[in-house]
Write a protein that holds these residues in place. Structure first.
Motif, PDB file in Angstrom:
ATOM      1  N   LYS A 221       0.778  -1.215  -0.063  1.00  0.00           N
ATOM      2  CA  LYS A 221      -0.149   0.129   0.047  1.00  0.00           C
ATOM      3  C   LYS A 221       0.796   1.358  -0.082  1.00  0.00           C
ATOM      4  O   LYS A 221       0.560   2.256  -0.715  1.00  0.00           O
ATOM      5  CB  LYS A 221      -0.758   0.023   1.253  1.00  0.00           C
ATOM      6  N   ASP A 222       1.838   1.231   0.683  1.00  0.00           N
ATOM      7  CA  ASP A 222       2.763   2.581   0.785  1.00  0.00           C
ATOM      8  C   ASP A 222       4.212   2.270   0.396  1.00  0.00           C
ATOM      9  O   ASP A 222       5.173   3.056   0.748  1.00  0.00           O
ATOM     10  CB  ASP A 222       2.704   2.843   2.336  1.00  0.00           C
ATOM     11  N   GLY A 223       4.428   1.442  -0.231  1.00  0.00           N
ATOM     12  CA  GLY A 223       5.955   1.166  -0.811  1.00  0.00           C
ATOM     13  C   GLY A 223       6.082  -0.217  -1.284  1.00  0.00           C
ATOM     14  O   GLY A 223       5.318  -0.847  -2.090  1.00  0.00           O
ATOM     15  N   TYR A 224       7.048  -0.934  -0.526  1.00  0.00           N
ATOM     16  CA  TYR A 224       7.430  -2.237  -1.068  1.00  0.00           C
ATOM     17  C   TYR A 224       7.803  -2.950   0.066  1.00  0.00           C
ATOM     18  O   TYR A 224       8.113  -2.636   1.275  1.00  0.00           O
ATOM     19  CB  TYR A 224       8.727  -2.266  -2.158  1.00  0.00           C
ATOM     20  N   MET A 225       7.656  -4.414   0.074  1.00  0.00           N
ATOM     21  CA  MET A 225       7.593  -5.199   1.098  1.00  0.00           C
ATOM     22  C   MET A 225       8.570  -6.408   0.840  1.00  0.00           C
ATOM     23  O   MET A 225       8.214  -7.207  -0.346  1.00  0.00           O
ATOM     24  CB  MET A 225       6.168  -5.653   1.520  1.00  0.00           C
TER      25      MET A 225
ATOM     26  N   TRP B  67      -3.236  -9.226  -1.277  1.00  0.00           N
ATOM     27  CA  TRP B  67      -3.285  -8.767   0.221  1.00  0.00           C
ATOM     28  C   TRP B  67      -2.311  -7.708   0.444  1.00  0.00           C
ATOM     29  O   TRP B  67      -2.871  -7.052   1.264  1.00  0.00           O
ATOM     30  CB  TRP B  67      -2.835 -10.166   0.834  1.00  0.00           C
ATOM     31  N   LEU B  68      -1.368  -7.472  -0.092  1.00  0.00           N
ATOM     32  CA  LEU B  68      -0.109  -6.472   0.167  1.00  0.00           C
ATOM     33  C   LEU B  68      -0.990  -5.173   0.051  1.00  0.00           C
ATOM     34  O   LEU B  68      -0.555  -4.028   0.490  1.00  0.00           O
ATOM     35  CB  LEU B  68       1.147  -6.812  -0.588  1.00  0.00           C
ATOM     36  N   LYS B  69      -1.667  -5.045  -1.121  1.00  0.00           N
ATOM     37  CA  LYS B  69      -2.047  -3.660  -1.657  1.00  0.00           C
ATOM     38  C   LYS B  69      -2.860  -3.008  -0.804  1.00  0.00           C
ATOM     39  O   LYS B  69      -3.052  -1.859  -0.755  1.00  0.00           O
ATOM     40  CB  LYS B  69      -2.753  -3.981  -2.985  1.00  0.00           C
TER      41      LYS B  69
ATOM     42  N   ASN C 233      -2.417  -3.344   2.679  1.00  0.00           N
ATOM     43  CA  ASN C 233      -1.596  -3.246   3.688  1.00  0.00           C
ATOM     44  C   ASN C 233      -0.371  -2.365   3.589  1.00  0.00           C
ATOM     45  O   ASN C 233       0.386  -2.601   2.516  1.00  0.00           O
ATOM     46  CB  ASN C 233      -1.284  -4.548   4.246  1.00  0.00           C
ATOM     47  N   THR C 234      -0.176  -1.424   4.490  1.00  0.00           N
ATOM     48  CA  THR C 234       1.162  -0.809   4.415  1.00  0.00           C
ATOM     49  C   THR C 234       2.262  -1.538   4.787  1.00  0.00           C
ATOM     50  O   THR C 234       1.986  -2.662   5.397  1.00  0.00           O
ATOM     51  CB  THR C 234       1.000   0.395   5.476  1.00  0.00           C
ATOM     52  N   ARG C 235       3.522  -1.127   4.694  1.00  0.00           N
ATOM     53  CA  ARG C 235       4.653  -2.027   5.051  1.00  0.00           C
ATOM     54  C   ARG C 235       4.681  -2.268   6.672  1.00  0.00           C
ATOM     55  O   ARG C 235       4.864  -3.440   6.983  1.00  0.00           O
ATOM     56  CB  ARG C 235       5.928  -1.330   4.998  1.00  0.00           C
ATOM     57  N   ALA C 236       4.226  -1.429   7.676  1.00  0.00           N
ATOM     58  CA  ALA C 236       4.327  -1.427   8.946  1.00  0.00           C
ATOM     59  C   ALA C 236       3.176  -2.530   9.322  1.00  0.00           C
ATOM     60  O   ALA C 236       3.264  -3.579  10.165  1.00  0.00           O
ATOM     61  CB  ALA C 236       3.893  -0.031   9.900  1.00  0.00           C
ATOM     62  N   GLU C 237       2.065  -2.708   8.706  1.00  0.00           N
ATOM     63  CA  GLU C 237       0.819  -3.276   8.861  1.00  0.00           C
ATOM     64  C   GLU C 237       1.232  -4.833   8.464  1.00  0.00           C
ATOM     65  O   GLU C 237       1.003  -5.782   9.082  1.00  0.00           O
ATOM     66  CB  GLU C 237      -0.364  -2.764   8.271  1.00  0.00           C
TER      67      GLU C 237
ATOM     68  N   VAL D 175       6.907 -15.247  10.384  1.00  0.00           N
ATOM     69  CA  VAL D 175       7.313 -14.954   9.021  1.00  0.00           C
ATOM     70  C   VAL D 175       8.350 -14.104   8.792  1.00  0.00           C
ATOM     71  O   VAL D 175       8.114 -12.618   9.088  1.00  0.00           O
ATOM     72  CB  VAL D 175       6.132 -14.678   8.101  1.00  0.00           C
ATOM     73  N   ALA D 176       9.574 -14.372   8.219  1.00  0.00           N
ATOM     74  CA  ALA D 176      10.705 -13.357   8.121  1.00  0.00           C
ATOM     75  C   ALA D 176      10.154 -12.281   7.008  1.00  0.00           C
ATOM     76  O   ALA D 176       9.661 -12.593   5.806  1.00  0.00           O
ATOM     77  CB  ALA D 176      11.843 -13.996   7.374  1.00  0.00           C
ATOM     78  N   SER D 177      10.177 -11.092   7.125  1.00  0.00           N
ATOM     79  CA  SER D 177       9.606 -10.083   6.482  1.00  0.00           C
ATOM     80  C   SER D 177      10.036  -8.557   6.792  1.00  0.00           C
ATOM     81  O   SER D 177      10.296  -8.533   7.981  1.00  0.00           O
ATOM     82  CB  SER D 177       8.132 -10.077   6.439  1.00  0.00           C
ATOM     83  N   GLY D 178       9.879  -7.620   6.162  1.00  0.00           N
ATOM     84  CA  GLY D 178      10.231  -6.307   6.369  1.00  0.00           C
ATOM     85  C   GLY D 178       9.898  -5.582   5.233  1.00  0.00           C
ATOM     86  O   GLY D 178      10.036  -5.759   4.224  1.00  0.00           O
ATOM     87  N   GLY D 179       9.621  -4.066   5.296  1.00  0.00           N
ATOM     88  CA  GLY D 179       9.640  -3.162   4.475  1.00  0.00           C
ATOM     89  C   GLY D 179      10.746  -2.582   3.830  1.00  0.00           C
ATOM     90  O   GLY D 179      12.001  -2.836   4.496  1.00  0.00           O
ATOM     91  N   VAL D 180      10.897  -2.293   2.464  1.00  0.00           N
ATOM     92  CA  VAL D 180      12.066  -1.687   1.940  1.00  0.00           C
ATOM     93  C   VAL D 180      12.201  -0.093   2.439  1.00  0.00           C
ATOM     94  O   VAL D 180      11.160   0.719   2.013  1.00  0.00           O
ATOM     95  CB  VAL D 180      11.664  -1.615   0.520  1.00  0.00           C
ATOM     96  N   LEU D 181      13.007   0.323   3.108  1.00  0.00           N
ATOM     97  CA  LEU D 181      13.227   1.559   3.755  1.00  0.00           C
ATOM     98  C   LEU D 181      14.103   2.457   3.019  1.00  0.00           C
ATOM     99  O   LEU D 181      15.263   1.950   2.517  1.00  0.00           O
ATOM    100  CB  LEU D 181      13.633   1.345   5.334  1.00  0.00           C
TER     101      LEU D 181
END
Length: 332
Positions: A169-173, A229-231, A233-237, A247-253
């Motif tokens: 939603k707000d970038g890349y994951m 699903w990702l579209k 949700n924000t990276r934080a969500e 699950v190993a995951s994180g937003g692109v900062l």
């Protein structure tokens, strides 16, 4: 006269690092062969892009991108040709960093060998291209098994379905599903909000083990469903929900987000450093934290020759008259 000064300095130091044209310092009489006779304990490190020996040895003008290209790294990075992609070099000076790290490890190993075993120094050579060649271990295993060349696959992974950066939603994951436990936990997370996506994945018999998920069309299917699903949700969500399922995951900062990221701020990984020459500068701190040998930053980016007078005065006893005379003649 400058070479004579270097020879005198060499008698006092543990390590010399140089990156001149291959053989140049030897021609000048200040290479390892000559200096090691003056100081047998000297560790002499040469750094470059391709090396001092061989038909393609370093020549003037070779820099980091040449090493990236020569090592196979660039060929394997970027989107596939079929997607309109082309070989892509790293946005960072990765070859210089890897080559420099290899040099540092070689120097430390040589110093330990000197102190524990031989009592003598040695010549160390570290190159950027060969540093990158070393870390492409997966590519060599791939090629060694059947002679094939690992192709470019962009952000997706050739060996793991769901191990990629995708839009949200707000970038890349980045989401990683490297084995069955993670795979099903990803879809459990997705299914809480998009149950039809989880149902479609679980019903597909072609997606029940890791190797059968790898064909391109199956990756397209899973990433399409994941992005549905990702579209929303924000990276934080997305990260919070996925981490809840381990699950190993994180937003692109971006850099400004890294600087304010609570975890890195808590650990002091990005900080303001008050440099004696440049004032307050934002820097990344040491990547290793140690109980008994904590790293500390003394200064950054000192100009070439900034410490000359202190070193020459302390080690060689130079006076102000010496500095004036040598500076006037361009020796130092």
């Amino acid at each position: 006269e400058g070479r004579d000064i270097l020879k005198k300095l060499a008698a006092h130091v543990d390590v010399i690092i140089e990156n001149g044209t291959p053989g140049q310092w030897d021609k000048w009489g200040i290479g390892y062969r000559q200096l090691s006779k003056l100081n047998p304990r000297l560790v002499y490190c040469w750094v470059g892009q391709r090396g001092q020996w061989g038909p393609l040895r370093d020549k003037p003008g070779m820099r980091d991108p040449v090493a990236q290209c020569a090592s196979g790294f660039v060929h394997g990075t970027g989107d596939p040709k079929e997607f309109g992609g082309r070989p892509t070099r790293s946005g960072m000076w990765v070859a210089d960093h890897v080559g420099g790290t290899a040099a540092a490890m070689g120097i430390v190993a040589a110093l330990l060998h000197r102190e524990r075993t031989s009592g003598k120094g040695q010549l160390i050579e570290a190159t950027a291209a060969e540093g990158i060649i070393r870390i492409l271990d997966y590519n060599w295993v791939w090629h060694g098994m059947d002679g094939s060349i690992r192709p470019r696959y962009g952000n997706w992974d050739l060996a793991i379905n769901i191990y990629a950066v995708n839009p949200c939603k707000d970038g890349y994951m980045m989401v990683g599903g490297g084995h069955d436990r993670l795979w099903y936990r990803i879809w459990k997370t997705v299914g809480d909000e998009v149950p039809q996506a989880e149902e479609e994945i679980l019903a597909d018999t072609n997606l029940r083990n890791i190797s059968e998920r790898l064909p391109h069309t199956r990756q397209v299917k899973t990433y399409t469903l994941l992005c549905e699903w990702l579209k929303d949700n924000t990276r934080a969500e997305a990260e919070r929900k996925l981490v809840r399922q381990e699950v190993a995951s994180g937003g692109v900062l971006a850099v400004h987000e890294v600087a304010e990221y609570p975890h890195f701020k808590y650990r002091g990984q990005v900080e303001e450093f008050d440099d004696q020459l440049y004032g307050k500068v934002l820097v990344a701190s040491s990547p290793h934290l140690a109980e008994k040998i904590p790293a500390r930053l003394k200064w950054i980016g000192r100009p070439v020759g900034h410490d000359n007078e202190e070193v020459y005065r302390r080690l060689l006893g130079f006076t102000r008259d010496d500095f004036d005379r040598l500076g006037k003649h361009g020796v130092i």
